[in-house]
Design a protein around this motif. Structure first.
Motif, PDB file in Angstrom:
ATOM      1  N   ARG A 173       0.832  -1.200   0.000  1.00  0.00           N
ATOM      2  CA  ARG A 173       0.000   0.000   0.000  1.00  0.00           C
ATOM      3  C   ARG A 173       0.875   1.262   0.000  1.00  0.00           C
ATOM      4  NH1 ARG A 173      -2.300  -4.157  -0.118  1.00  0.00           N
ATOM      5  NH2 ARG A 173      -4.424  -4.672   0.461  1.00  0.00           N
ATOM      6  N   ASP A 174       0.678   2.152   0.969  1.00  0.00           N
ATOM      7  CA  ASP A 174       1.465   3.388   0.993  1.00  0.00           C
ATOM      8  C   ASP A 174       2.653   3.277   1.944  1.00  0.00           C
ATOM      9  OD1 ASP A 174       0.079   3.288   3.325  1.00  0.00           O
ATOM     10  OD2 ASP A 174      -0.731   5.324   3.224  1.00  0.00           O
ATOM     11  N   GLY A 175       3.105   2.081   2.195  1.00  0.00           N
ATOM     12  CA  GLY A 175       4.241   1.875   3.084  1.00  0.00           C
ATOM     13  C   GLY A 175       5.577   2.161   2.426  1.00  0.00           C
ATOM     14  N   HIS A 176       6.644   1.760   3.094  1.00  0.00           N
ATOM     15  CA  HIS A 176       8.006   2.074   2.687  1.00  0.00           C
ATOM     16  C   HIS A 176       8.647   0.848   2.037  1.00  0.00           C
ATOM     17  CE1 HIS A 176      12.019   4.203   3.924  1.00  0.00           C
ATOM     18  NE2 HIS A 176      11.878   4.060   2.618  1.00  0.00           N
ATOM     19  N   VAL A 177       9.280   1.038   0.881  1.00  0.00           N
ATOM     20  CA  VAL A 177      10.011  -0.036   0.200  1.00  0.00           C
ATOM     21  C   VAL A 177      11.440   0.426  -0.025  1.00  0.00           C
ATOM     22  CG1 VAL A 177      10.182  -1.468  -1.866  1.00  0.00           C
ATOM     23  CG2 VAL A 177       7.930  -0.901  -0.939  1.00  0.00           C
ATOM     24  N   ALA A 220       3.359   3.431  -2.532  1.00  0.00           N
ATOM     25  CA  ALA A 220       4.559   3.060  -1.779  1.00  0.00           C
ATOM     26  C   ALA A 220       5.639   4.133  -1.932  1.00  0.00           C
ATOM     27  CB  ALA A 220       5.089   1.721  -2.262  1.00  0.00           C
ATOM     28  N   GLN A 221       6.380   4.378  -0.839  1.00  0.00           N
ATOM     29  CA  GLN A 221       7.481   5.327  -0.855  1.00  0.00           C
ATOM     30  C   GLN A 221       8.783   4.545  -1.059  1.00  0.00           C
ATOM     31  OE1 GLN A 221       6.767   8.708  -0.611  1.00  0.00           O
ATOM     32  NE2 GLN A 221       4.677   7.874  -0.744  1.00  0.00           N
ATOM     33  N   LEU A 222       9.527   4.879  -2.096  1.00  0.00           N
ATOM     34  CA  LEU A 222      10.744   4.144  -2.436  1.00  0.00           C
ATOM     35  C   LEU A 222      11.983   4.888  -1.942  1.00  0.00           C
ATOM     36  CD1 LEU A 222       9.935   3.164  -6.142  1.00  0.00           C
ATOM     37  CD2 LEU A 222       9.343   1.936  -4.040  1.00  0.00           C
ATOM     38  N   TRP A 263      12.197   8.495  -6.212  1.00  0.00           N
ATOM     39  CA  TRP A 263      12.635   7.885  -4.960  1.00  0.00           C
ATOM     40  C   TRP A 263      13.404   8.868  -4.068  1.00  0.00           C
ATOM     41  CZ3 TRP A 263      17.873   8.275  -4.683  1.00  0.00           C
ATOM     42  CH2 TRP A 263      18.572   8.380  -5.890  1.00  0.00           C
ATOM     43  N   ARG A 264      13.547   8.472  -2.801  1.00  0.00           N
ATOM     44  CA  ARG A 264      14.349   9.248  -1.850  1.00  0.00           C
ATOM     45  C   ARG A 264      15.696   8.569  -1.658  1.00  0.00           C
ATOM     46  NH1 ARG A 264      10.201   9.645   3.110  1.00  0.00           N
ATOM     47  NH2 ARG A 264      10.127   7.408   2.637  1.00  0.00           N
TER      48      ARG A 264
END
Length: 418
Positions: free
Chosen positions: A277-281, A327-329, A352-353
């Motif tokens: 979902r909108d979690g961290h990868v 998802a935040q990459l 991405w960050r």
């Protein structure tokens, strides 16, 4: 109606060794697209050369050391005598074979390159590739002439107008743009030229090492896969789900604390339930990071995806699926020019960050990691304008393996017990 050429008579009049200089002068004019008219002169003409012209004209050919002949007069003699009813130009071609029209050929070649100039104007990112074509003369080297080259360029522009793609099989791309599913197979002229452009679109030089892996990686960077089974992606820690095959696969792998290899075919078959979902990868470049994370963290490992070098079509598809759900990459790669190029490619697509992948992290890594000599063509890091100057200043590359403890520590800190 003009009569047929009397070839035996023509050869007696104009085909001997002593008139070879005359045919050569006419051939040059034909090649340059000039009219077969005016006079030609042979300095220091020999006796036999003068007699040969006199037999042809039926009169004395003047005196002195030089010999001057009117091409119109020879043309008229050949027509009236029946030796060559279509004149001197036709006689020259009959005696010497095909005479290329250099002027017409030059015009034809100019027309060949016009679509490429228009393409480069529309796609300035292809400028390095266009310059490479000019410098190498590759189109001329790969074709039999302007007509063959024009057909090749038409197909080439058609293919490049489809790139980058959003995930398409190479055979399908070839079939849709050339009418031949094997039109972009290795070794074909179209594949050679297209692959050079693909490398440039991916931020590399037009030439590569030619390996199967390098070619596959280059195609993948512009969204083209050679087949759905050979393109794969490694992941670990994705929660998954129960509604799709891929969702169940990654869920079982996470339950066992093991990495999972997914093929492009599997990722393309359904809208996979990945559970992030909108979690961290977290995203890494080298498999050693993912393997070490699985070894040390097991079932506690947070979602981690590995590029295994240049991102394959399967990698891009998985990241697309993750990004689509919010998802935040966070990405880390090798501190070298190849790693920066990969980062740029991903940044343009996913935003991405940085994960310890900026100038301060590079300088910190130099203090504890030996590294090696930095080589290759420099490139700006779009996410950190200070990274390129730092790399150029120190001239040392640092691979992910050398900062592995820090990366595992970050993953451990992000880990949660199920």
């Amino acid at each position: 109606m003009r009569g047929a050429m009397d070839e035996p008579r023509l050869r007696r009049l104009l085909g001997g060794e002593d008139t070879a200089w005359l045919l050569d002068r006419v051939r040059r004019r034909l090649e340059l697209g000039k009219p077969v008219a005016g006079t030609v002169t042979l300095a220091s003409a020999g006796v036999e050369q003068r007699r040969a012209v006199e037999r042809l004209l039926g009169r004395r050919a003047g005196s002195g050391r030089s010999l001057t002949v009117s091409l119109e007069e020879i043309d008229a003699v050949l027509r009236v005598s029946g030796a060559a009813p279509e004149g001197l130009a036709a006689a020259t071609r009959a005696l010497l074979g095909t005479v290329p029209d250099r002027a017409a050929e030059a015009t034809a070649w100019m027309a060949v390159y016009e679509p490429l100039a228009e393409l480069a104007e529309r796609r300035p990112e292809l400028a390095a590739w266009r310059a490479w074509l000019d410098a190498t003369g590759m189109i001329r080297r790969l074709t039999a002439g302007p007509a063959d080259a024009a057909r090749l360029v038409t197909e080439l522009v058609r293919v490049l107008d489809r790139l980058p793609a959003a995930g398409v099989a190479l055979g399908r791309l070839a079939a849709e743009t050339t009418g031949d599913a094997h039109g972009l197979d290795d070794g074909k002229a179209l594949a050679t030229l297209t692959l050079a452009a693909v490398r440039v679109l991916a931020g590399a030089a037009p030439t590569g090492d030619g390996s199967t892996f390098e070619r596959r990686s280059a195609w993948a960077a512009v969204g083209v896969h050679r087949d759905e089974l050979s393109s794969s992606v490694l992941c670990v820690g994705l929660p998954g789900g129960v509604t799709t095959l891929v969702g169940r696969m990654v869920a079982l792998a996470r339950e066992a604390g093991e990495p999972c290899a997914l093929t492009l075919r599997q990722l393309n078959r359904e809208r996979s339930d990945l559970g992030v979902r909108d979690g961290h990868v977290w995203v890494c470049e080298n498999p050693i990071v993912l393997a070490s994370a699985a070894d040390e963290l097991g079932t506690r490992c947070p979602p981690l995806v590995c590029l295994s070098g240049q991102p394959s079509a399967a990698v891009l598809r998985l990241l697309d699926l993750l990004a689509e759900t919010g998802a935040q990459l966070s990405y880390h790669g090798d501190f070298d020019w190849g790693g920066v190029r990969i980062g740029n490619t991903l940044r343009d697509r996913f935003g991405w960050r940085p994960w310890r992948f900026d100038a301060p992290s590079y300088r910190a890594a130099l203090a504890s990691a030996p590294g090696g000599t930095l080589a290759g063509r420099p490139v700006d890091a779009v996410w950190d304008p200070d990274l390129r100057p730092a790399l150029e200043h120190h001239g040392i590359h640092v691979q992910e393996e050398l900062v592995l403890p820090d990366l595992i520590a970050d993953l451990s800190a992000a880990a949660t017990v199920p």
